[in-house]
Scaffold this active site. Structure first.
Site, short mmCIF file in Angstrom:
data_model
loop_
_atom_site.label_atom_id
_atom_site.label_comp_id
_atom_site.label_asym_id
_atom_site.label_seq_id
_atom_site.Cartn_x
_atom_site.Cartn_y
_atom_site.Cartn_z
N ASP A 1 28.35 30.38 -51.86
CA ASP A 1 28.03 31.52 -51.01
C ASP A 1 26.52 31.73 -51.07
OD1 ASP A 1 30.84 31.64 -51.41
OD2 ASP A 1 30.85 33.79 -50.98
N LYS B 1 29.63 34.96 -43.37
CA LYS B 1 30.04 36.06 -44.25
C LYS B 1 29.16 37.28 -43.98
CE LYS B 1 30.26 37.08 -49.25
NZ LYS B 1 30.14 36.50 -50.61
N LYS C 1 34.23 35.61 -43.41
CA LYS C 1 34.51 36.35 -44.64
C LYS C 1 33.83 37.71 -44.59
CE LYS C 1 33.85 36.31 -49.67
NZ LYS C 1 33.36 35.53 -50.85
#
Length: 316
Positions: free
Chosen positions: A152, A216, A252
């Site tokens: 991430d 995300k 996400k």
């Protein structure tokens, strides 16, 4: 079908061509976006469908600990909860992943050996992203070499807001290369710092063009994190990107999603915007550790008819 990179070779040839493309994307109607997100959030889901949604949401959680006080024992306990969220009910699904800092990846990996729970790791000087590129790449490589299945990364919001889109693109490409074939890449925009919906749409396309496997919303470390509206906008972006390129990208939302009711609203957004292809933890995740306990309590209530309360689930 051409690869993502080659399909946009002309777009990414220079800073001016990339800026022209991103600023040529359709503008976002804020009122319409928020109204649609709100209307989808009113959908009612009952009984069997609710039980299915709860189990699906559990299976989509990236169970996360990202604190300075993290210890190997805390990470191992979190891994145990990911594998067996409800010790009183072995039918509960596992979470999708455990997300930790790079120095805790090896601990998480060892604790999850023999399971299908992924190890995700934040990298690239999370959460601020204020570091030189070589530091960010070393951070990524360390996590992948320690066994991370997913990375991430955070974009350089300063560069993005200054209009230096090519720098952001090149950093994402470099981190994607550092992930190699071993790890999928989630690109975090920190939507709360991007100021406008138009910027969120531009960041979404920029991340996807650069090769993100997931886009995300947030780090969970700022005041404004995932919202139905910004998640809806990102879902529309991945839908349109797949229609244009044939490449599917995951989404996400992270931060601020705490209740079963919240989670179900997001699942409705997914179903109504991009459809069943994304209703799977390979393509949709929740970055929301506190959400798991509420999902477990609601699951127990459906099974027993009684609301058990927080004392009946383990503390994260």
């Amino acid at each position: 079908m051409p690869t993502t990179l080659s399909a946009f070779a002309d777009v990414t040839a220079s800073d001016s061509t990339l800026r022209r493309f991103l600023h040529g994307l359709p503008g976002v109607d804020p009122v319409g976006l928020e109204a649609r997100a709100a209307s989808l959030g009113t959908r009612s889901i009952k009984t069997t469908a609710k039980a299915y949604a709860i189990d699906l949401a559990i299976s989509m959680i990236d169970l996360t600990t990202l604190e300075g006080a993290d210890t190997p024992g805390k990470v191992r306990a979190l891994a145990a909860k990911a594998v067996n969220p409800d010790p009183t009910d072995r039918t509960s699904p596992r979470t999708a992943a455990v997300c930790v800092y790079p120095d805790m990846v090896a601990t998480a990996k060892a604790a999850l050996t023999g399971t299908d729970v992924k190890v995700a790791s934040v990298a690239t000087a999370f959460p601020a992203g204020r570091a030189a590129l070589d530091v960010k790449l070393a951070d990524t490589r360390d996590a992948v070499e320690a066994g991370a299945d997913e990375i991430d990364m955070v974009i350089d919001r300063g560069a993005f807001l200054a209009g230096d889109y090519l720098k952001v693109y090149e950093e994402i490409r470099a981190v994607k290369e550092a992930c190699g074939e071993r790890a999928r890449l989630k690109v975090i925009f920190e939507t709360g710092e991007l100021s406008t919906y138009d910027n969120i749409r531009r960041a979404s396309w920029l991340g996807m063009i650069a090769g993100a496997d997931f886009i995300k919303t947030s780090t969970g470390k700022v005041g404004v994190n995932a919202t139905p509206a910004n998640t809806l906008l990102m879902l529309e972006a991945v839908r349109d990107f797949r229609a244009q390129t044939g490449v599917q990208v995951g989404v996400k939302p992270a931060g601020g999603i705490r209740t079963t009711k919240d989670a179900i609203k997001f699942l409705v957004l997914v179903n109504e915007t991009v459809g069943e292809d994304w209703l799977d933890n390979h393509w949709f995740r929740f970055g929301a550790s506190s959400l798991l306990n509420d999902l477990l309590m609601q699951r127990q209530k459906l099974a027993t008819g009684r609301y058990s309360g927080p004392d009946y689930v383990t503390v994260d």
